[in-house]
Design a protein around this motif. Sequence first.
Motif, short mmCIF file in Angstrom:
data_model
loop_
_atom_site.label_atom_id
_atom_site.label_comp_id
_atom_site.label_asym_id
_atom_site.label_seq_id
_atom_site.Cartn_x
_atom_site.Cartn_y
_atom_site.Cartn_z
N GLU A 1 0.86 -1.18 0.00
CA GLU A 1 0.00 0.00 0.00
C GLU A 1 0.89 1.23 0.00
N LEU A 2 0.90 1.94 -1.11
CA LEU A 2 1.79 3.10 -1.24
C LEU A 2 1.33 4.23 -0.34
N VAL A 3 2.29 4.88 0.29
CA VAL A 3 2.03 6.06 1.12
C VAL A 3 2.88 7.20 0.58
N PRO A 4 2.24 8.17 -0.14
CA PRO A 4 3.00 9.30 -0.66
C PRO A 4 3.61 10.10 0.50
N PRO A 5 4.72 10.83 0.28
CA PRO A 5 5.36 10.99 -1.04
C PRO A 5 6.44 9.96 -1.34
N GLU A 6 6.86 9.15 -0.32
CA GLU A 6 7.97 8.23 -0.57
C GLU A 6 7.56 7.05 -1.43
N ASN A 7 6.32 6.53 -1.24
CA ASN A 7 5.83 5.37 -2.00
C ASN A 7 6.79 4.19 -1.87
N ARG A 8 7.06 3.82 -0.62
CA ARG A 8 8.03 2.75 -0.36
C ARG A 8 7.32 1.44 -0.10
N CYS A 9 7.84 0.36 -0.68
CA CYS A 9 7.34 -0.99 -0.44
C CYS A 9 8.45 -1.84 0.16
N PRO A 10 8.13 -2.71 1.12
CA PRO A 10 9.18 -3.55 1.73
C PRO A 10 9.71 -4.62 0.79
N SER A 11 8.93 -5.00 -0.22
CA SER A 11 9.37 -6.01 -1.19
C SER A 11 8.76 -5.66 -2.54
N LEU A 12 9.21 -6.35 -3.57
CA LEU A 12 8.69 -6.07 -4.91
C LEU A 12 7.21 -6.45 -4.99
N PRO A 13 6.34 -5.52 -5.31
CA PRO A 13 4.90 -5.82 -5.38
C PRO A 13 4.51 -6.36 -6.75
N THR A 14 3.22 -6.60 -6.91
CA THR A 14 2.65 -7.07 -8.17
C THR A 14 1.73 -6.00 -8.73
N PRO B 1 8.17 12.14 -9.96
CA PRO B 1 8.72 12.99 -8.90
C PRO B 1 10.08 12.45 -8.47
N PRO B 2 10.86 13.22 -7.72
CA PRO B 2 12.16 12.72 -7.25
C PRO B 2 11.99 11.42 -6.46
N VAL B 3 12.93 10.52 -6.60
CA VAL B 3 12.88 9.26 -5.85
C VAL B 3 12.89 9.57 -4.36
N GLY B 4 11.94 8.98 -3.64
CA GLY B 4 11.86 9.20 -2.20
C GLY B 4 11.04 10.40 -1.79
N GLY B 5 10.55 11.18 -2.76
CA GLY B 5 9.69 12.32 -2.43
C GLY B 5 10.29 13.63 -2.87
N PRO B 6 9.43 14.66 -3.06
CA PRO B 6 9.87 15.95 -3.58
C PRO B 6 10.47 16.82 -2.48
N PRO B 7 11.05 17.98 -2.84
CA PRO B 7 11.53 18.93 -1.82
C PRO B 7 10.36 19.52 -1.03
N ASP B 8 10.70 20.20 0.06
CA ASP B 8 9.66 20.67 0.98
C ASP B 8 8.63 21.56 0.30
N TRP B 9 9.06 22.43 -0.63
CA TRP B 9 8.12 23.37 -1.23
C TRP B 9 7.13 22.70 -2.18
N LEU B 10 7.35 21.42 -2.46
CA LEU B 10 6.42 20.67 -3.31
C LEU B 10 5.73 19.54 -2.53
N LYS B 11 5.68 19.67 -1.22
CA LYS B 11 5.08 18.62 -0.40
C LYS B 11 3.68 19.02 0.07
N THR B 12 2.91 18.00 0.39
CA THR B 12 1.61 18.18 1.04
C THR B 12 1.68 17.45 2.37
N PRO B 13 1.73 18.15 3.50
CA PRO B 13 1.89 17.49 4.79
C PRO B 13 0.65 16.72 5.21
#
Length: 532
Positions: free
Chosen positions: A132-145, A252-264
């Motif tokens: 389940e992706l969680v912006p902005p990092e969109n990190r998965c613990p393993s390769l998804p399908t 977007p940049p890998v791992g999330g954008p810079p602060d001025w392009l974020k949505t908290p």
Amino acid sequence: MDTRKVAAAILVFVLLLGVTAKASVRVAAQEPARQMTIVVPYTEYEWWMFAWGDNQILCHIFTDHEGLPTVGEAADACGEDLAEAWFYTPPCQNPSHCPGVYLHLAGTQAKERQVIIQLPPATVWVSLEECELVPPENRCPSLPTLVLTGEEPLPDESIVAVQGSYEGEPFYCAGDVCKIPLRPTPLYGAAIEFWADSSYGDSSEHFTAQVRVIDTGVMTAPGEEGWYIDVLSSQWIGPPLASCTRYWEVFPPVGGPPDWLKTPDDSLLLSSEDPYYYLAGRLISQGLVDVSMCPTNGLLPNGYADTCGLEKARPMVAAWQNQFDQRILEVARETGVPAQLMKNLFAQESQFWPGVFRVPFEFGLGQLTDKGADSVLLWNPDFFSQFCPLVLSETACSGGYLSLRLKDQAILRGALALQAKADCPDCPAGVNLSNVHFTVMLFANTLQAGCAQISRTIYTVTNGHMPGTVSNYEDLWRFTIANYHAGPGCLSYAMHGAWDNRSEDRLTWPEVSNYFTDTCKGVIPYVDEITH
């Protein structure tokens, strides 16, 4: 018998047979049209246009709705001159001395017409399984399908297969679901094409997706495990995509954008306490701040607060500039336009004072202008299709903004300006705060229109390159901000200069900045302030 003539005749017959066979194949391969015809009853209203002077019938207008014809319907039936004359004819007090023209309902008639209804097509949706992706990092613990799910909206039909290609390798899945294990990709991602086959006898549109799968160990601290996953597709049904990525075809940049392009996650993280002299001056002028202890009532001649006025107004200035944060966050989550970007832009444009004061004919937190209204109506067709029927007839709106008469375009722009205008003499602070909250969405739509306009500008400047192939996510937003403030003329000229003198096929903000004309150079510090 002339054998040459016989051979020629046989050859012609074979050729004709081949052509016929090919034509038959083409006919057989044609997909059935998804449409049905129904008969709809309606009431036809006949209107006569008369001249007040002699009661002469000038023309006939037929409509299919109650109430007076629209100006557009009158123009179609009677010509623009008569339609305009009718629109501007005042109410008549004495029929024997009235100028202009008027309409009379001559009668009604029950009628029927055939209407062709386009049936909804099959489609395919894209999602992920096992993550389940969680912006902005969109990190998965393993390769998804990657999961492609076909959908057939017709009740008695079904999806029989989902197929396509993954980086040129074909795949085929019987049924309405197709699962594709993901694998690591380059930074620019991997291309997937896919579609669904229906029992109706046709196929869905061929859709595309760009998928990026990057090992987090390459980009983060040693020992960190997992994968950054990003999916760009119109069919994506996961967490909202970063706004404008599909216009630009860029990740977007890998791992999330810079602060001025974020949505908290929380509006409190948008909070600011900047000392805005203009905002303080407006609050003082509205009598919301006690400045009786200030020698000059806390104001400079230009309407800004002086040092004493700002000091007295600081608590209210802080509260005022943060009262829109929750609405900004809601709009950001709905549209994907970064919340911090919107907050920074409002700070630069209006210091969060939505009323008209510094510049006439600029309205709202984002200072909407006539050109800005033109841009959002032209470059954001989804917004146009929702807003236009609120002002003009659906028939007039059906062809898009450019199909409207110039007068109707002006009417739409004026209506949009009125929507953004917050001045309200009878309101406690002199502005209608409910309207201000409502128009945050308008400015998000205006920024999205700018994204589309930037995409077209870059495509034109570079002779066919998509934005994501010649620039990056952050610089494309910088271009969009510059376009918002200075207009497409300034930016297009600078882009042409940078592209014509390039050392490589790239458009970067530092390079483009070098080619702004003296008249346009004010946009550089404007962009720097918003992106700091």
